[in-house]
Design a protein around this motif. Structure first.
Motif, PDB file in Angstrom:
ATOM      1  N   GLN A 181       0.818  -1.213   0.000  1.00  0.00           N
ATOM      2  CA  GLN A 181       0.000   0.000   0.000  1.00  0.00           C
ATOM      3  C   GLN A 181       0.853   1.266   0.000  1.00  0.00           C
ATOM      4  O   GLN A 181       1.850   1.357   0.708  1.00  0.00           O
ATOM      5  N   THR A 182       0.413   2.218  -0.816  1.00  0.00           N
ATOM      6  CA  THR A 182       1.056   3.526  -0.807  1.00  0.00           C
ATOM      7  C   THR A 182       0.451   4.377   0.299  1.00  0.00           C
ATOM      8  O   THR A 182      -0.557   4.016   0.901  1.00  0.00           O
ATOM      9  N   MET A 183       1.053   5.542   0.536  1.00  0.00           N
ATOM     10  CA  MET A 183       0.524   6.456   1.540  1.00  0.00           C
ATOM     11  C   MET A 183      -0.877   6.912   1.168  1.00  0.00           C
ATOM     12  O   MET A 183      -1.743   7.066   2.039  1.00  0.00           O
ATOM     13  N   GLU A 184      -1.136   7.105  -0.125  1.00  0.00           N
ATOM     14  CA  GLU A 184      -2.464   7.540  -0.568  1.00  0.00           C
ATOM     15  C   GLU A 184      -3.523   6.505  -0.212  1.00  0.00           C
ATOM     16  O   GLU A 184      -4.624   6.844   0.238  1.00  0.00           O
ATOM     17  N   GLU A 185      -3.197   5.226  -0.405  1.00  0.00           N
ATOM     18  CA  GLU A 185      -4.145   4.166  -0.082  1.00  0.00           C
ATOM     19  C   GLU A 185      -4.414   4.102   1.416  1.00  0.00           C
ATOM     20  O   GLU A 185      -5.547   3.923   1.859  1.00  0.00           O
ATOM     21  N   LYS A 186      -3.367   4.240   2.204  1.00  0.00           N
ATOM     22  CA  LYS A 186      -3.524   4.209   3.660  1.00  0.00           C
ATOM     23  C   LYS A 186      -4.351   5.401   4.146  1.00  0.00           C
ATOM     24  O   LYS A 186      -5.204   5.265   5.020  1.00  0.00           O
ATOM     25  N   LEU A 187      -4.085   6.568   3.557  1.00  0.00           N
ATOM     26  CA  LEU A 187      -4.836   7.764   3.954  1.00  0.00           C
ATOM     27  C   LEU A 187      -6.304   7.660   3.552  1.00  0.00           C
ATOM     28  O   LEU A 187      -7.184   8.167   4.268  1.00  0.00           O
ATOM     29  N   ASN A 188      -6.568   7.014   2.428  1.00  0.00           N
ATOM     30  CA  ASN A 188      -7.956   6.849   2.003  1.00  0.00           C
ATOM     31  C   ASN A 188      -8.718   5.969   2.995  1.00  0.00           C
ATOM     32  O   ASN A 188      -9.873   6.252   3.337  1.00  0.00           O
ATOM     33  N   THR A 189      -8.065   4.916   3.471  1.00  0.00           N
ATOM     34  CA  THR A 189      -8.693   4.040   4.462  1.00  0.00           C
ATOM     35  C   THR A 189      -8.922   4.785   5.771  1.00  0.00           C
ATOM     36  O   THR A 189      -9.984   4.677   6.401  1.00  0.00           O
ATOM     37  N   LEU A 190      -7.935   5.580   6.168  1.00  0.00           N
ATOM     38  CA  LEU A 190      -8.060   6.350   7.399  1.00  0.00           C
ATOM     39  C   LEU A 190      -9.134   7.416   7.268  1.00  0.00           C
ATOM     40  O   LEU A 190      -9.907   7.667   8.201  1.00  0.00           O
ATOM     41  N   ARG A 191      -9.217   8.038   6.086  1.00  0.00           N
ATOM     42  CA  ARG A 191     -10.250   9.050   5.824  1.00  0.00           C
ATOM     43  C   ARG A 191     -11.637   8.447   5.982  1.00  0.00           C
ATOM     44  O   ARG A 191     -12.525   9.026   6.621  1.00  0.00           O
ATOM     45  N   ALA A 192     -11.828   7.242   5.422  1.00  0.00           N
ATOM     46  CA  ALA A 192     -13.124   6.567   5.534  1.00  0.00           C
ATOM     47  C   ALA A 192     -13.449   6.287   6.998  1.00  0.00           C
ATOM     48  O   ALA A 192     -14.600   6.413   7.429  1.00  0.00           O
ATOM     49  N   GLY A 193     -12.420   5.937   7.765  1.00  0.00           N
ATOM     50  CA  GLY A 193     -12.624   5.675   9.178  1.00  0.00           C
ATOM     51  C   GLY A 193     -13.030   6.912   9.955  1.00  0.00           C
ATOM     52  O   GLY A 193     -13.924   6.866  10.806  1.00  0.00           O
ATOM     53  N   VAL A 194     -12.381   8.029   9.665  1.00  0.00           N
ATOM     54  CA  VAL A 194     -12.700   9.278  10.362  1.00  0.00           C
ATOM     55  C   VAL A 194     -14.125   9.727  10.045  1.00  0.00           C
ATOM     56  O   VAL A 194     -14.887  10.116  10.942  1.00  0.00           O
ATOM     57  N   SER A 199     -18.726   4.234  -3.438  1.00  0.00           N
ATOM     58  CA  SER A 199     -17.959   5.395  -3.888  1.00  0.00           C
ATOM     59  C   SER A 199     -16.565   5.013  -4.381  1.00  0.00           C
ATOM     60  O   SER A 199     -16.144   5.408  -5.471  1.00  0.00           O
ATOM     61  N   VAL A 200     -15.857   4.231  -3.570  1.00  0.00           N
ATOM     62  CA  VAL A 200     -14.488   3.862  -3.942  1.00  0.00           C
ATOM     63  C   VAL A 200     -14.487   2.877  -5.107  1.00  0.00           C
ATOM     64  O   VAL A 200     -13.581   2.893  -5.938  1.00  0.00           O
ATOM     65  N   SER A 201     -15.519   2.027  -5.200  1.00  0.00           N
ATOM     66  CA  SER A 201     -15.624   1.109  -6.336  1.00  0.00           C
ATOM     67  C   SER A 201     -15.751   1.874  -7.648  1.00  0.00           C
ATOM     68  O   SER A 201     -15.152   1.502  -8.669  1.00  0.00           O
ATOM     69  N   THR A 202     -16.533   2.940  -7.620  1.00  0.00           N
ATOM     70  CA  THR A 202     -16.695   3.774  -8.814  1.00  0.00           C
ATOM     71  C   THR A 202     -15.356   4.395  -9.225  1.00  0.00           C
ATOM     72  O   THR A 202     -14.999   4.403 -10.418  1.00  0.00           O
ATOM     73  N   GLN A 203     -14.614   4.890  -8.232  1.00  0.00           N
ATOM     74  CA  GLN A 203     -13.312   5.467  -8.515  1.00  0.00           C
ATOM     75  C   GLN A 203     -12.353   4.414  -9.063  1.00  0.00           C
ATOM     76  O   GLN A 203     -11.608   4.653 -10.014  1.00  0.00           O
ATOM     77  N   ARG A 204     -12.379   3.234  -8.476  1.00  0.00           N
ATOM     78  CA  ARG A 204     -11.507   2.151  -8.926  1.00  0.00           C
ATOM     79  C   ARG A 204     -11.858   1.729 -10.358  1.00  0.00           C
ATOM     80  O   ARG A 204     -10.969   1.485 -11.186  1.00  0.00           O
ATOM     81  N   ASP A 205     -13.160   1.636 -10.658  1.00  0.00           N
ATOM     82  CA  ASP A 205     -13.592   1.276 -12.015  1.00  0.00           C
ATOM     83  C   ASP A 205     -13.081   2.292 -13.032  1.00  0.00           C
ATOM     84  O   ASP A 205     -12.677   1.937 -14.144  1.00  0.00           O
ATOM     85  N   THR A 206     -13.114   3.574 -12.645  1.00  0.00           N
ATOM     86  CA  THR A 206     -12.633   4.635 -13.526  1.00  0.00           C
ATOM     87  C   THR A 206     -11.129   4.489 -13.780  1.00  0.00           C
ATOM     88  O   THR A 206     -10.652   4.639 -14.910  1.00  0.00           O
ATOM     89  N   GLU A 207     -10.395   4.192 -12.717  1.00  0.00           N
ATOM     90  CA  GLU A 207      -8.943   4.018 -12.850  1.00  0.00           C
ATOM     91  C   GLU A 207      -8.611   2.816 -13.728  1.00  0.00           C
ATOM     92  O   GLU A 207      -7.724   2.880 -14.591  1.00  0.00           O
ATOM     93  N   GLU A 208      -9.326   1.713 -13.523  1.00  0.00           N
ATOM     94  CA  GLU A 208      -9.079   0.509 -14.323  1.00  0.00           C
ATOM     95  C   GLU A 208      -9.437   0.729 -15.790  1.00  0.00           C
ATOM     96  O   GLU A 208      -8.771   0.213 -16.692  1.00  0.00           O
ATOM     97  N   SER A 209     -10.487   1.527 -16.019  1.00  0.00           N
ATOM     98  CA  SER A 209     -10.875   1.848 -17.389  1.00  0.00           C
ATOM     99  C   SER A 209      -9.784   2.676 -18.076  1.00  0.00           C
ATOM    100  O   SER A 209      -9.486   2.467 -19.263  1.00  0.00           O
ATOM    101  N   PHE A 266      -4.507   0.678  -7.046  1.00  0.00           N
ATOM    102  CA  PHE A 266      -5.873   1.167  -7.074  1.00  0.00           C
ATOM    103  C   PHE A 266      -6.431   1.186  -5.649  1.00  0.00           C
ATOM    104  O   PHE A 266      -6.103   0.326  -4.835  1.00  0.00           O
ATOM    105  N   LEU A 267      -7.263   2.176  -5.358  1.00  0.00           N
ATOM    106  CA  LEU A 267      -7.871   2.264  -4.034  1.00  0.00           C
ATOM    107  C   LEU A 267      -8.785   1.062  -3.797  1.00  0.00           C
ATOM    108  O   LEU A 267      -9.480   0.610  -4.707  1.00  0.00           O
ATOM    109  N   SER A 268      -8.766   0.529  -2.590  1.00  0.00           N
ATOM    110  CA  SER A 268      -9.542  -0.663  -2.268  1.00  0.00           C
ATOM    111  C   SER A 268     -10.899  -0.294  -1.659  1.00  0.00           C
ATOM    112  O   SER A 268     -10.957   0.306  -0.579  1.00  0.00           O
ATOM    113  N   PRO A 269     -12.005  -0.664  -2.317  1.00  0.00           N
ATOM    114  CA  PRO A 269     -13.326  -0.376  -1.749  1.00  0.00           C
ATOM    115  C   PRO A 269     -13.583  -1.177  -0.474  1.00  0.00           C
ATOM    116  O   PRO A 269     -14.277  -0.717   0.429  1.00  0.00           O
ATOM    117  N   TRP A 270     -13.005  -2.371  -0.381  1.00  0.00           N
ATOM    118  CA  TRP A 270     -13.206  -3.195   0.820  1.00  0.00           C
ATOM    119  C   TRP A 270     -12.508  -2.583   2.030  1.00  0.00           C
ATOM    120  O   TRP A 270     -13.049  -2.590   3.140  1.00  0.00           O
TER     121      TRP A 270
END
Length: 228
Positions: A9-22, A71-81, A143-147
């Motif tokens: 995991q990159t810092m961005e991925e970790k921060l995204n998980t922490l953001r969801a938690g907050v 929300s994150v699934s939509t972002q991930r789908d966009t990145e994969e596309s 890619f950001l993880s929706p799970w």
């Protein structure tokens, strides 16, 4: 699209998980205390208050988790596309991709000749990784993880709502309102502190803002409960 191996995991991925938690924690605090205060203002039956608060806690936790997942699934789908598009363009329009990378470095102040040399070198070694980074600022395989976001939001929302629920349920009857207010102040201050750190904001402002919002929530819902 070729399968991309998931890396550390990159810092961005970790921060995204922490953001969801907050966000989940803050929502759990406010929604649960809102229901608790409304019901407690209308009835003194502790079991009724507890069931109402517990039901809202579970509903809030699962709602936040589902929202984060979608929300994150939509972002991930966009990145994969975007990655799939670049895979295709590298096969069908390599010259155009080369020109894009060259222009990217020219815009950064590198001379055209040097930019072209850099572009050729990068596309010969890591073509897909280069294109998604240059065009979309995506790091391949990260890619950001929706799970991750969903579970973080689920547990933090439940934890956030648990404090006011326990305060209302177990505090002596004469002190239950003080206990709930204290629980909201402490948990709101904590989420304000963490969110300010994540966003590089002013800690004092974020903490005070969250506490005020929590107290306003209590006041409004207490008034609603007293109406019935």
């Amino acid at each position: 699209m070729a399968k991309i191996k998931r890396k550390k995991q990159t810092m961005e991925e970790k921060l995204n998980t922490l953001r969801a938690g907050v966000l989940g924690s803050n929502d759990g605090i406010l929604t649960v205390v809102g229901v608790l205060v409304s019901v407690a203002a209308a009835t003194t039956d502790r079991f009724t208050i507890f069931i109402a608060g517990l039901s809202d806690l579970l509903a809030c936790a699962f709602s936040m988790a589902c929202g984060e997942y979608a929300s994150v699934s939509t972002q991930r789908d966009t990145e994969e596309s975007a990655v799939s598009t670049e895979e295709r363009l590298l096969k069908t329009d390599f010259a155009g991709e080369l020109a894009t990378v060259k222009q990217y470095y020219v815009a950064k102040g590198v001379t055209p000749a040097t930019s072209l040399a850099i572009a050729k070198d990068l596309l010969s070694k890591k073509p897909l990784e280069t294109m998604v980074r240059v065009k979309y600022d995506i790091e391949l395989g990260h890619f950001l993880s929706p799970w991750d976001a969903a579970f973080s939001s689920l547990f933090s929302a439940a934890a956030g709502g648990l404090f006011p629920l326990m305060a209302m349920t177990f505090a002596p009857n004469a002190y239950k309102w003080y206990a709930v207010i204290l629980a909201v102040i402490l948990t709101s201050a904590l989420t304000g502190f963490i969110s300010s750190k994540l966003g590089n904001g002013l800690v004092k402002v974020a903490v005070i803002r969250n506490i005020i919002i929590g107290l306003i929530t209590i006041t409004i819902h207490y008034g609603v409960g007293k109406l019935f």
